[in-house]
Design a protein around this motif. Structure first.
Motif, PDB file in Angstrom:
ATOM      1  N   ASN A 282       0.868  -1.175   0.000  1.00 13.48           N
ATOM      2  CA  ASN A 282       0.000   0.000   0.000  1.00 13.48           C
ATOM      3  C   ASN A 282       0.906   1.227   0.000  1.00 13.48           C
ATOM      4  OD1 ASN A 282      -2.251  -1.707   0.261  1.00 13.48           O
ATOM      5  ND2 ASN A 282      -2.042  -1.732   2.473  1.00 13.48           N
ATOM      6  N   LEU A 283       1.049   1.843  -1.165  1.00 18.03           N
ATOM      7  CA  LEU A 283       2.003   2.937  -1.334  1.00 18.03           C
ATOM      8  C   LEU A 283       1.314   4.253  -1.645  1.00 18.03           C
ATOM      9  CD1 LEU A 283       4.469   1.040  -3.714  1.00 18.03           C
ATOM     10  CD2 LEU A 283       4.771   1.407  -1.277  1.00 18.03           C
ATOM     11  N   THR A 284       1.972   5.327  -1.254  1.00 15.85           N
ATOM     12  CA  THR A 284       1.553   6.651  -1.694  1.00 15.85           C
ATOM     13  C   THR A 284       2.123   6.887  -3.092  1.00 15.85           C
ATOM     14  OG1 THR A 284       3.516   7.759  -0.828  1.00 15.85           O
ATOM     15  CG2 THR A 284       1.635   7.503   0.691  1.00 15.85           C
ATOM     16  N   TYR A 285       1.637   7.908  -3.755  1.00 13.89           N
ATOM     17  CA  TYR A 285       2.160   8.257  -5.077  1.00 13.89           C
ATOM     18  C   TYR A 285       3.663   8.537  -5.012  1.00 13.89           C
ATOM     19  CZ  TYR A 285       2.858  10.830  -9.424  1.00 13.89           C
ATOM     20  OH  TYR A 285       3.332  11.258 -10.631  1.00 13.89           O
ATOM     21  N   GLU A 286       4.105   9.238  -3.978  1.00 10.77           N
ATOM     22  CA  GLU A 286       5.525   9.566  -3.818  1.00 10.77           C
ATOM     23  C   GLU A 286       6.360   8.300  -3.622  1.00 10.77           C
ATOM     24  OE1 GLU A 286       3.083  11.167  -2.022  1.00 10.77           O
ATOM     25  OE2 GLU A 286       3.125  12.998  -3.224  1.00 10.77           O
ATOM     26  N   GLN A 287       5.840   7.336  -2.861  1.00 11.04           N
ATOM     27  CA  GLN A 287       6.560   6.086  -2.650  1.00 11.04           C
ATOM     28  C   GLN A 287       6.656   5.277  -3.945  1.00 11.04           C
ATOM     29  OE1 GLN A 287       4.153   4.624   0.604  1.00 11.04           O
ATOM     30  NE2 GLN A 287       5.743   5.141   2.107  1.00 11.04           N
ATOM     31  N   GLU A 288       5.597   5.303  -4.749  1.00  9.87           N
ATOM     32  CA  GLU A 288       5.647   4.625  -6.049  1.00  9.87           C
ATOM     33  C   GLU A 288       6.739   5.240  -6.926  1.00  9.87           C
ATOM     34  OE1 GLU A 288       1.793   4.754  -7.884  1.00  9.87           O
ATOM     35  OE2 GLU A 288       0.910   3.394  -6.406  1.00  9.87           O
TER      36      GLU A 288
ATOM     37  N   ARG B 190       3.146  -3.696   8.465  1.00 10.10           N
ATOM     38  CA  ARG B 190       3.972  -2.546   8.037  1.00 10.10           C
ATOM     39  C   ARG B 190       5.434  -2.937   8.042  1.00 10.10           C
ATOM     40  NH1 ARG B 190       2.143   3.227   9.739  1.00 10.10           N
ATOM     41  NH2 ARG B 190       4.315   3.353  10.235  1.00 10.10           N
TER      42      ARG B 190
ATOM     43  N   GLN C 297      11.464   4.545   4.301  1.00  8.34           N
ATOM     44  CA  GLN C 297      10.034   4.742   4.088  1.00  8.34           C
ATOM     45  C   GLN C 297       9.267   3.662   4.830  1.00  8.34           C
ATOM     46  OE1 GLN C 297       8.126   7.003   2.041  1.00  8.34           O
ATOM     47  NE2 GLN C 297      10.021   8.162   2.157  1.00  8.34           N
TER      48      GLN C 297
ATOM     49  N   VAL D 169       6.011   1.466   4.883  1.00  9.84           N
ATOM     50  CA  VAL D 169       5.103   1.010   3.838  1.00  9.84           C
ATOM     51  C   VAL D 169       4.105   0.032   4.441  1.00  9.84           C
ATOM     52  CG1 VAL D 169       4.993  -0.293   1.676  1.00  9.84           C
ATOM     53  CG2 VAL D 169       6.859   1.318   2.043  1.00  9.84           C
TER      54      VAL D 169
END
Length: 178
Positions: free
Chosen positions: A10-16, A129, A145, A147
């Motif tokens: 489950n990632l944020t856009y920034e993590q992707e 997590r 990060q 995640v």
């Protein structure tokens, strides 16, 4: 007994975007060392190999500072992949098979997975997590990060972790257990 568990991240856009950039850098490194191998073979008829590349790797990272943002073990795994491709090529050649020489990778066609060896860069924070450690930023600060995992891990004593991206754009972590 060995088994694996593949869990969607489950990632944020920034993590992707961060994972994509890590994959692109590993892909670049693979292609750069493939180019060095091809040049050495054409000029001297030699295969340099993983161990020669590994010895000069620190100097290479100093020449290309952007490599420092990727965990060093992940970069070395990209070099091991190239080494394994050459080993297969030479083994097949000895056996008379017509396997082609390793080829340059296109990141647009295939996302290069990020391989974290056992005990390097992935830390379990809770059952759902993990903390992923990358390289260092320009100031020398370690990049990390947190995640979320799409499901809980079956065990907290995992070994190697491989982060992948499928053609639909979903990211996964594949945990190996003993």
């Amino acid at each position: 007994m060995l088994f694996t568990q593949k869990i969607q991240l489950n990632l944020t856009y920034e993590q992707e975007k961060l994972l994509d950039s890590q994959s692109k850098i590993c892909n670049w490194l693979y292609n750069k060392f493939l180019e060095m191998e091809q040049t050495a073979y054409e000029m001297e008829g030699n295969y340099l190999g993983y161990f020669n590349h590994n010895r000069s790797f620190s100097a290479f990272k100093n020449e290309h500072p952007f490599l420092k943002v990727v965990h060093s073990q992940v970069l070395k795994e990209a070099l091991r992949r190239l080494h394994k491709a050459y080993e297969k090529f030479f083994d097949d050649k000895k056996q008379g098979c017509k396997t082609g020489c390793p080829k340059f990778r296109s990141w647009k066609r295939k996302w290069m997975s990020l391989v974290y060896p056992k005990g390097a860069g992935i830390k379990l924070i809770s059952n759902n997590r993990i903390q992923i450690t990358f390289g260092k930023d320009a100031e020398g600060k370690q990049l990390r990060q947190l995640v979320g995992l799409g499901e809980s891990l079956k065990s907290n004593s995992f070994g190697q972790v491989v982060i992948t991206k499928d053609p639909n754009g979903n990211y996964y972590a594949c945990f190996a257990f003993e």
